[in-house]
Motif scaffolding. Sequence first.
Motif, PDB file in Angstrom:
ATOM      1  N   LYS A 134       1.501  -1.143  -0.219  1.00 36.45           N
ATOM      2  CA  LYS A 134       0.432  -0.037  -0.304  1.00 36.45           C
ATOM      3  C   LYS A 134       1.033   1.193   0.287  1.00 36.45           C
ATOM      4  O   LYS A 134       2.200   1.285   0.634  1.00 36.45           O
ATOM      5  N   GLN A 135       0.462   2.147  -0.443  1.00 42.78           N
ATOM      6  CA  GLN A 135       0.762   3.376  -0.581  1.00 42.78           C
ATOM      7  C   GLN A 135       1.643   4.166   0.845  1.00 42.78           C
ATOM      8  O   GLN A 135       0.791   3.969   1.407  1.00 42.78           O
ATOM      9  N   GLY A 136       2.719   4.167   0.826  1.00 38.72           N
ATOM     10  CA  GLY A 136       3.382   4.989   1.811  1.00 38.72           C
ATOM     11  C   GLY A 136       4.326   3.949   2.958  1.00 38.72           C
ATOM     12  O   GLY A 136       4.756   3.013   2.095  1.00 38.72           O
ATOM     13  N   TRP A 137       4.083   4.219   4.306  1.00 38.61           N
ATOM     14  CA  TRP A 137       5.611   4.021   4.821  1.00 38.61           C
ATOM     15  C   TRP A 137       5.022   2.498   5.083  1.00 38.61           C
ATOM     16  O   TRP A 137       3.573   2.300   5.517  1.00 38.61           O
ATOM     17  N   ASP A 138       5.388   1.400   5.271  1.00 44.43           N
ATOM     18  CA  ASP A 138       4.890   0.306   5.719  1.00 44.43           C
ATOM     19  C   ASP A 138       6.401  -0.613   6.968  1.00 44.43           C
ATOM     20  O   ASP A 138       6.102  -1.663   7.404  1.00 44.43           O
ATOM     21  N   GLY A 139       6.717   0.274   7.229  1.00 46.80           N
ATOM     22  CA  GLY A 139       7.612  -0.075   8.679  1.00 46.80           C
ATOM     23  C   GLY A 139       8.966  -0.020   8.465  1.00 46.80           C
ATOM     24  O   GLY A 139      10.681   0.162   9.681  1.00 46.80           O
ATOM     25  N   SER A 140       9.674  -0.078   7.154  1.00 44.12           N
ATOM     26  CA  SER A 140      10.696  -0.167   6.842  1.00 44.12           C
ATOM     27  C   SER A 140      10.559   0.861   5.787  1.00 44.12           C
ATOM     28  O   SER A 140      12.403   1.125   5.528  1.00 44.12           O
ATOM     29  N   ARG A 141      10.729   1.314   4.875  1.00 46.31           N
ATOM     30  CA  ARG A 141      10.183   1.992   3.448  1.00 46.31           C
ATOM     31  C   ARG A 141       9.264   2.134   2.924  1.00 46.31           C
ATOM     32  O   ARG A 141       8.020   2.114   3.665  1.00 46.31           O
ATOM     33  N   TYR A 142       9.373   3.027   1.804  1.00 42.01           N
ATOM     34  CA  TYR A 142       8.362   4.454   1.448  1.00 42.01           C
ATOM     35  C   TYR A 142       7.910   3.416  -0.015  1.00 42.01           C
ATOM     36  O   TYR A 142       8.625   3.617  -0.895  1.00 42.01           O
ATOM     37  N   TRP A 143       6.641   3.263  -0.039  1.00 42.26           N
ATOM     38  CA  TRP A 143       5.602   1.975  -1.072  1.00 42.26           C
ATOM     39  C   TRP A 143       5.605   3.194  -2.292  1.00 42.26           C
ATOM     40  O   TRP A 143       4.757   4.133  -1.425  1.00 42.26           O
ATOM     41  N   PHE A 144       4.755   3.370  -3.349  1.00 42.46           N
ATOM     42  CA  PHE A 144       4.807   4.214  -4.928  1.00 42.46           C
ATOM     43  C   PHE A 144       4.948   3.031  -6.049  1.00 42.46           C
ATOM     44  O   PHE A 144       5.400   2.418  -5.850  1.00 42.46           O
ATOM     45  N   LYS A 145       3.496   4.005  -6.520  1.00 41.77           N
ATOM     46  CA  LYS A 145       4.118   3.701  -7.831  1.00 41.77           C
ATOM     47  C   LYS A 145       4.399   4.403  -8.572  1.00 41.77           C
ATOM     48  O   LYS A 145       4.131   5.323  -9.001  1.00 41.77           O
ATOM     49  N   ASN A 146       4.912   3.991  -9.762  1.00 44.08           N
ATOM     50  CA  ASN A 146       5.855   4.983 -10.670  1.00 44.08           C
ATOM     51  C   ASN A 146       4.405   5.416 -11.955  1.00 44.08           C
ATOM     52  O   ASN A 146       3.421   4.635 -12.115  1.00 44.08           O
ATOM     53  N   SER A 147       5.037   6.230 -12.927  1.00 42.73           N
ATOM     54  CA  SER A 147       4.015   6.260 -14.024  1.00 42.73           C
ATOM     55  C   SER A 147       3.530   5.044 -15.216  1.00 42.73           C
ATOM     56  O   SER A 147       2.692   4.653 -15.751  1.00 42.73           O
ATOM     57  N   LYS A 148       4.315   3.805 -14.876  1.00 43.38           N
ATOM     58  CA  LYS A 148       3.580   2.538 -15.326  1.00 43.38           C
ATOM     59  C   LYS A 148       2.917   2.080 -14.802  1.00 43.38           C
ATOM     60  O   LYS A 148       2.500   0.906 -15.128  1.00 43.38           O
ATOM     61  N   GLY A 149       2.864   2.800 -13.541  1.00 42.31           N
ATOM     62  CA  GLY A 149       2.139   1.972 -12.289  1.00 42.31           C
ATOM     63  C   GLY A 149       2.336   0.809 -11.783  1.00 42.31           C
ATOM     64  O   GLY A 149       1.971  -0.062 -10.610  1.00 42.31           O
ATOM     65  N   GLU A 150       4.373   0.407 -11.729  1.00 45.11           N
ATOM     66  CA  GLU A 150       4.435  -0.804 -10.875  1.00 45.11           C
ATOM     67  C   GLU A 150       4.901  -0.119  -9.844  1.00 45.11           C
ATOM     68  O   GLU A 150       5.142   1.249  -9.167  1.00 45.11           O
ATOM     69  N   TRP A 151       5.200  -1.310  -8.769  1.00 45.37           N
ATOM     70  CA  TRP A 151       5.264  -0.795  -7.211  1.00 45.37           C
ATOM     71  C   TRP A 151       7.156  -0.469  -7.384  1.00 45.37           C
ATOM     72  O   TRP A 151       8.100  -1.146  -7.766  1.00 45.37           O
ATOM     73  N   ARG A 152       7.003   0.694  -6.946  1.00 45.28           N
ATOM     74  CA  ARG A 152       8.811   1.279  -6.710  1.00 45.28           C
ATOM     75  C   ARG A 152       9.070   1.430  -4.724  1.00 45.28           C
ATOM     76  O   ARG A 152       8.059   1.796  -4.166  1.00 45.28           O
TER      77      ARG A 152
END
Length: 309
Positions: free
Chosen positions: A134-152
């Motif tokens: 899920k977008q945001g902080w997971d306890g160790s890193r920040y998650w987000f989707k790039n322009s292609k919709g892939e998780w980074r």
Amino acid sequence: MTTVNTGAPDAADEPTGQHAPAADARSATADRPAWAGRIRRGMGMAAVIAVGVGAIGLGTGVSPAAAERAPAHAGWDGSRYWFKDSQGQWRWTSHYSVYLARTGGAKPSSQSSSSGPSSSSSKSSSNSSNGGIKQGWDGSRYWFKNSKGEWRWTSHYDIYLQRTGGSQSSGGSSSGSSGSASSGSVAADHNVEAAVQYALAQVGKPFRTAGNGPDGYDCSGLVQQSFRRGGISLPRIANDQYAATTPIKASQLRRGDLLFWSPSGTARGIQHVAIYLGNNQYVEAARPGTRIRISTISKGYYPAFMGRP
């Protein structure tokens, strides 16, 4: 009688150790084991090379599961992503992008707990449908989707803000801290929050006298390097850092402010500094023999001064 060359001088008809043609029948017996031995050695060498090639072929973050218990199903098991290769053998990787590449984009299987690196917020139907991310902080890193919709993901709050257009982390806490340190809020200034996030990312690293990172810090080194990541320049020494801040009272404390301790009770005698997180907690590089940690303000060890960078 057929003779076999054992290396003794009288077992050879010529100085080179080759027997006379009269012993042609010998080739059917003596030479055959020699060729068989060579073939066996060649097969052994081929096996060694094959194993080596297999090991090299797994150098992209994927590891074999031969010595481990096979998983119940493909997907995240709490520590790694499992999948089957083209030969039906179980393999695993800790990289979500590699998992997607090896499974053709298939999402990790849903589990009763959490499927993959999860947000610190509670689960939702959308959370389980996207592989636990899920977008945001997971306890160790920040998650987000790039322009292609892939998780980074990134461990840097400022990069996260850039990639998400300045949106805050999702869930009940966007602080990026762990455990009870999650105050449910971020610093009023994005630059200060970037400093807080950097400091929190160092939790667990050892205290190092005069340490400026990245493998270890002392108290003022941690503060200086953290605020540098937020574009805020501070001196290197704790009492100088206090002189560079705006003094505040305890009732004015907010996330990202600095706490200072002085055994003598004077500004000149300041010997320790930490970054306030909110909820009476702060992150600090305490002393030699400890690791960077999150602590709680107590009456027995109360800061003598407080300042806002």
